[in-house]
Enzyme design. Structure first.
Site, PDB file in Angstrom:
ATOM      1  N   GLU A 116       9.161   2.365   7.490  1.00 30.72           N
ATOM      2  CA  GLU A 116       9.329   3.604   6.740  1.00 30.72           C
ATOM      3  C   GLU A 116      10.717   4.217   6.810  1.00 30.72           C
ATOM      4  O   GLU A 116      11.169   4.867   5.873  1.00 30.72           O
ATOM      5  CB  GLU A 116       8.286   4.627   7.236  1.00 30.72           C
ATOM      6  CG  GLU A 116       6.898   4.213   6.807  1.00 30.72           C
ATOM      7  CD  GLU A 116       5.801   4.992   7.458  1.00 30.72           C
ATOM      8  OE1 GLU A 116       5.574   4.785   8.662  1.00 30.72           O
ATOM      9  OE2 GLU A 116       5.164   5.798   6.773  1.00 30.72           O
ATOM     10  N   ASN A 158      11.846 -10.057  14.105  1.00 29.40           N
ATOM     11  CA  ASN A 158      12.148 -11.061  13.088  1.00 29.40           C
ATOM     12  C   ASN A 158      13.132 -10.451  12.087  1.00 29.40           C
ATOM     13  O   ASN A 158      12.736  -9.677  11.214  1.00 29.40           O
ATOM     14  CB  ASN A 158      10.849 -11.489  12.394  1.00 29.40           C
ATOM     15  CG  ASN A 158      11.063 -12.604  11.390  1.00 29.40           C
ATOM     16  OD1 ASN A 158      12.157 -12.763  10.834  1.00 29.40           O
ATOM     17  ND2 ASN A 158      10.025 -13.388  11.160  1.00 29.40           N
ATOM     18  N   GLY A 211       0.824  -1.201   0.000  1.00 34.63           N
ATOM     19  CA  GLY A 211       0.000   0.000   0.000  1.00 34.63           C
ATOM     20  C   GLY A 211       0.858   1.251   0.000  1.00 34.63           C
ATOM     21  O   GLY A 211       0.582   2.202  -0.699  1.00 34.63           O
ATOM     22  N   GLY A 242       1.919  -7.323   3.591  1.00 33.02           N
ATOM     23  CA  GLY A 242       3.011  -7.978   2.878  1.00 33.02           C
ATOM     24  C   GLY A 242       4.291  -7.957   3.689  1.00 33.02           C
ATOM     25  O   GLY A 242       5.328  -8.447   3.262  1.00 33.02           O
TER      26      GLY A 242
HETATM   27 MO1  MOS Z   1       2.606   4.459   5.590  1.00 39.71          MO
HETATM   28  S1  MOS Z   1       2.801   6.082   4.370  1.00 39.71           S
HETATM   29  O1  MOS Z   1       1.927   5.245   6.944  1.00 39.71           O
HETATM   30  O2  MOS Z   1       1.594   3.361   4.875  1.00 39.71           O
END
Ligand code: MOS
Length: 743
Positions: free
Chosen positions: A702, A628, A241, A469
């Site tokens: 992120e 993990n 996503g 994912g």
């Molecule tokens: Mo992330 S941009 O918070 O899916």
């Protein structure tokens, strides 16, 4: 196994389902009576629909209905909640506040203007192509510059100031005043946005490509004037996503409304071209950085002022200056954000929103300032790391940035860097070394989970959190295995269903840190419940105290006798022992939570043909406990590759005359492919952050995308002497760089 399963490289428990095709994504879902919807999308970026002629479309065989603003049902606008860790489970959040087909207004190219419903996908699409729309066209604001000129700017919030940055800058010995630009990037998950909607009386069931089924459920319920208990949203598998699936987009409302109108289940898939228009993007930014340092290389002022594009209907702020407030110690700081309206669909969070474009600018400017100060860029950073959060005036819960930089630099061989521009060569290639810090806030939201010890000897975990994912199924199983000592074959995890205990979005790098405490506590509660059954009258341990019993590898024991939990339950004629937990958001006010890291990058540039490659990346990350390493590394590798995309390739381009996106497909929107993959070496420092949660895990999804583009740009400067301040760093931008071709 107990206690050792956390931190182990456990293979994905859903791996077999993925590779055999048994994992069903939203567009794979089918059901009796299913019909298909296909959108008609605006070909202009600004104006009004004057007329919609559906006669030809209605003559296509199998067409059931054509919906548009004249005949679409009236819907409610959900209030927009804050995206806040403590209250997220009851939030209603949309990225595009205008409900689809609300009126004749066209705000962007690719906006839904009609929806055809037919018996097959092909019939729906054919008919959609035959809907004839007449528009009144206005001049579109197609770019940030046009937005500023036509619509001006307004404050986007999230500002910060301390000290007197202007005076400090004016009096400083070393300074830079530089402007950076980043283009629109489109998320481009492999799995397209899709909705399969079915009404059963007054209950709406939808499959949705969603990173957040709980919030999606709350939001779409309010659109249809329902209480949340009358909507079920399922997303058992998601093909990534990157933020585009955090919140509801028009497709979900369109499909759900259509299903009610035609009285049949409806499947609606957003075509790839409209994945560039009506499901979000990272907005375009313009960022001015003014930084100064004293003779010793200490930062004396930092100003980071940005403008980003937003849509005509929504005010989205790209938090470019967020990290600039407190990564480095600096007494005089100004951060501001402004937004400007353009005729594009609404922007949204894209992997490391704010920090990804913001750190391109900040970490490029730090490099420029270090060089202006005649200090090695790594040394400059080391001596300016902030020991505390200077915004909140709080200590960090855990900050090992210094160690990350030193460790990675040794692995990378930074000491071998000859700082002279273009001095490092390998045959016909010029080598550049660049580095940059990376950074992301660490969050823990409220979350719920349920764990059942069942009389067939298995454990079932249910939680509404999604696995996009990244390995959430696997780490949920690890948390249960860690406490119960059971093998993975006896642990079943079910996620991504809003009827399960509530969970936040799989976004913001929230999921692991937020749901693992809930799953752990629910597991302990299930064991406590089992013990209470086991000591009841006539039960196996009748007369014992629950405190005398231990749960070990699936058995209850008092030290002398032991019995498998399935036998305990069967002996009491019970189906299961259930534990539920609701854990809270991280407490604020004592410490500040952040993850830290660094990228070292080797770029290679062939001046003869201006071939530019990222050859090698060494990254060290301080993200708390790594649950993990296999899935964690996989996350960081993907983030680095996405960072290479940002650095070298990605830009969604709009026709400046019409506002229509030009490269709205996989052929023309360039992303890194296998041939662009460098050697990637990832060091995970693995310091548990026990103030954030009991396992000490912060998120990891992120941070790896931040700083990478700056590290590349800094390496490009080292190799070529050319400072590229506008992404992407297309090799064309280096072609006029004069260099002798060495033999
Ligand atoms: Mo992330 S941009 O918070 O899916």
């Amino acid at each position: 196994m107990s206690q050792q399963v956390i931190g182990q490289s456990v293979k994905r428990v859903d791996g077999r389902l993925k590779v055999t095709g048994a994992a069903r994504y939203t567009a794979d879902q089918s059901m009796p009576g299913l019909v298909y919807a296909y959108g008609v999308f605006s070909t202009i970026a600004s104006g009004r629909v004057l007329r919609i002629d559906t006669a030809a479309a209605r003559r296509v065989s199998g067409v059931i209905d054509v919906l548009h603003h004249d005949n679409f049902p009236m819907l409610y606008r959900p209030p927009r909640s804050a995206i806040a860790p403590a209250t997220i489970l009851t939030s209603t959040i949309t990225d595009e506040s205008r409900t689809p087909f609300e009126d004749a207004t066209v705000n962007y190219a690719g906006q839904f203007v009609a929806l055809v419903i037919a018996d097959t996908f092909e019939h729906a699409r054919e008919a959609a192509y035959k809907v004839n729309v007449t528009y009144a066209t206005n001049k579109a604001a197609a770019t940030l510059d046009q937005g500023v000129e036509m619509n001006g700017t307004r404050d986007g919030g999230r500002g910060h100031s301390r000290g007197t940055p202007e005076a400090a800058f004016d009096n400083a010995l070393h300074k830079v005043d530089v402007t950076y630009r980043t283009p629109v990037e489109t998320h481009n998950p492999m799995e397209m946005h899709a909705t399969v909607a079915r009404w059963d009386g007054d209950h709406l069931f939808i499959y949705e490509a969603s990173q957040g089924v709980t919030v999606h459920r709350n939001t779409i319920a309010s659109v249809f004037g329902l209480t949340p208990d009358r909507v079920t949203v399922e997303a058992p598998f998601i093909g990534s996503g990157f933020g585009s699936k955090l919140f509801m987009w028009p497709n979900s409302v369109a499909a759900s409304a259509a299903a009610r109108v035609v009285g049949r289940p409806v499947k609606l898939i957003v075509p790839r071209a409209q994945m560039f228009t009506t499901t979000g993007h990272r907005p375009e930014t313009l960022q001015r950085l003014r930084l100064s340092a004293d003779a010793s290389g200490k930062l004396t002022s930092l100003r980071h002022e940005s403008i980003n594009t937003t849509s005509m209907t929504d005010a989205f702020t790209e938090n470019c200056g967020g990290v600039s407030r407190n990564l480095y110690s600096c007494p005089n700081v100004l951060v501001s954000h402004h937004i400007t309206r353009v005729n594009r669909g609404s922007p949204t969070s894209m992997r490391a929103p704010g920090a990804a474009p913001g750190l391109f600018a900040l970490e490029s400017a730090i490099d420029e300032l270090a060089l202006a100060s005649n200090i090695d860029p790594m040394e400059f950073r080391l001596q300016n790391i902030s020991a505390v959060d200077e915004v909140a005036n709080l200590p960090w819960s855990s900050n090992h940035l210094h160690e990350a930089i030193v460790t990675a630099s040794e692995r990378f061989g930074w000491a071998k860097r000859n700082p002279a521009i273009g001095s490092m060569r390998d045959s016909h290639e010029i080598i550049g070394y660049g580095m940059a810090a990376c950074n992301w806030d660490a969050y823990r939201t409220a979350a719920e989970a349920r764990v059942q010890l069942r009389n067939d000897g298995t454990v079932l975990v249910t939680c509404a959190i999604q696995d996009i994912g990244t390995g959430t199924y696997t780490i949920a199983a690890q948390v249960v295995a860690n406490i119960t000592g059971l093998p993975f074959e006896r642990i079943q995890v079910r996620l991504g269903d809003s009827s399960f205990p509530a969970a936040p979005m799989s976004g913001g790098s929230w999921a692991t840190a937020s749901v693992t405490p809930a799953i752990a506590e629910a597991t302990r509660n299930a064991i406590a419940r089992l013990k209470s059954f086991a000591v009841a009258d006539k039960a196996f341990f009748a007369g014992a105290k629950t405190d005398d019993l231990r749960f070990e590898e699936g058995r209850l024991t008092d030290g002398k006798r032991s019995l498998d939990f399935a036998a305990v339950l069967k002996g009491q004629r019970l189906a299961n022992a259930e534990g539920f937990a609701r854990t809270s958001a991280a407490s604020v006010g004592k410490v500040s939570f952040k993850s830290f890291g660094v990228h070292f990058v080797e770029i290679r540039w062939d001046p003869g043909i201006s071939r530019l490659r990222v050859a090698r990346v060494v990254s060290a990350l301080d993200v708390g406990r790594v649950i993990n390493p296999l899935t964690a590394r996989n996350q960081v590798e993907g983030a680095i590759v996405m960072g290479i995309g940002m650095a070298l390739f990605e830009a969604t381009e709009y026709d400046t005359r019409t506002g229509v996106p030009a490269n709205n497909n996989y052929a023309e929107y360039a992303v890194p492919v296998h041939a662009d993959q460098p050697d990637i070496d990832i060091i995970l420092l693995d310091y548990p952050d026990l103030q954030l949660n009991e396992l000490g895990a912060r998120g990891i999804g992120e941070i790896g995308t931040t700083g990478l583009a700056a590290a590349v740009a800094n390496g490009v400067y080292h190799a070529t002497g050319k400072r590229i301040r506008e992404l992407p760093i297309l090799k064309e931008k280096l072609m006029d760089t004069a260099f002798p071709i060495s033999g």
